[in-house]
Write an enzyme that holds these catalytic residues in place. Structure first.
Site, short mmCIF file in Angstrom:
data_model
loop_
_atom_site.label_atom_id
_atom_site.label_comp_id
_atom_site.label_asym_id
_atom_site.label_seq_id
_atom_site.Cartn_x
_atom_site.Cartn_y
_atom_site.Cartn_z
N CYS A 263 0.96 -1.10 0.07
CA CYS A 263 0.27 -0.04 -0.10
C CYS A 263 0.99 1.27 0.19
O CYS A 263 1.98 1.30 0.31
CB CYS A 263 -1.03 -0.06 1.17
SG CYS A 263 -0.24 -0.11 2.96
N CYS A 264 0.19 2.38 -0.36
CA CYS A 264 0.73 3.50 -0.45
C CYS A 264 1.94 3.55 -1.45
O CYS A 264 1.69 3.44 -2.49
CB CYS A 264 1.35 4.14 1.07
SG CYS A 264 1.81 5.58 1.25
N ILE A 265 3.25 3.95 -0.95
CA ILE A 265 4.36 4.06 -1.83
C ILE A 265 5.18 2.56 -2.33
O ILE A 265 5.75 2.36 -3.15
CB ILE A 265 5.19 5.02 -1.25
CG1 ILE A 265 6.59 5.28 -2.52
CG2 ILE A 265 6.07 4.45 -0.05
CD1 ILE A 265 6.04 5.97 -3.63
#
Length: 224
Positions: A135-137
């Site tokens: 998730c995210c980066i």
């Protein structure tokens, strides 16, 4: 039988380690699903330490494993000891630690290199047909290692709600298929058993990020 999930941390704090709320959301959703979780982190120095009040680097030095122990309530293991055969899946929460401590994306962008032990483990989970949740980066790790994969970091049009949308274009340049998704959604790359969600790549409410991570965790466990 309960699924065994390895969670890889990269420190403690959004600007120089794991995003704490993302890690907490991952752990809550895994707990609710009855999964058996073990947390891991590299036993190495962080790229740098950031004063989170000011958003500026300091001269301080901190160890990734020791900082990750703050999130893990002390129960964290050196990443070098992660045995892929003992787990059904791996999940990597976001935070700048992914781009600074698990790789050098923060400095080199698409020309980055992944830390050797991290790259080795991601490749091993993938080769074994075991799902990867990111998730995210953290999907940038998959983009570098599995260049034809499908993933999401949210939306590809830059705006106040999506301040990191330009990363979607970079991932496309790296040979990946980026799929636009909202914060409460996840994308499943069935072929690569890769599940991704944008989390705080979106300027969203905490509960929306929490719910999106819940979808990512659920879909990852389905593939395990």
């Amino acid at each position: 039988m309960a699924k065994r999930v390895a969670v890889i941390l990269s420190g403690c704090g959004v600007y120089d380690g794991t995003e704490i709320h993302e890690a907490s959301a991952v752990l809550v959703h895994l707990s609710r699903a009855g999964a058996k979780v073990q947390m891991f982190a590299p036993n190495a120095d962080q790229m740098h330490v950031v004063n989170h009040c000011e958003g500026k680097p300091t001269e301080e030095k901190r160890n990734i494993l020791q900082e990750s122990a703050r999130i893990a309530r002390g129960d964290v293991t050196d990443l070098a000891k992660l045995d892929v055969s003992m787990f059904d899946a791996v999940i990597i929460p976001g935070g700048f630690g992914v781009a600074k401590n698990l790789s050098d994306w923060a400095v080199k962008n698409k020309d980055c290199t992944i830390k050797p032990e991290v790259e080795k483990l991601i490749k091993a989970f993938h080769k074994a047909g075991k799902p990867l949740g990111m998730c995210c980066i953290s999907p940038v790790l998959a983009a570098k290692i599995l260049p034809s994969c499908e993933l999401t970091v949210g939306q590809d049009k830059d705006c106040e709600k999506w301040p990191y949308a330009q990363i979607a274009g970079i991932l496309k340049d790296m040979g990946c298929k980026h799929v636009n998704k909202n914060v409460e959604e996840a994308h499943v790359d069935v072929k690569n058993k890769l599940v991704t969600t944008c989390a705080f790549m979106c300027n969203a409410s905490f509960h929306q990020v929490f719910d999106g991570i819940g979808v990512m965790v659920k879909e990852t466990l389905k593939l395990a």
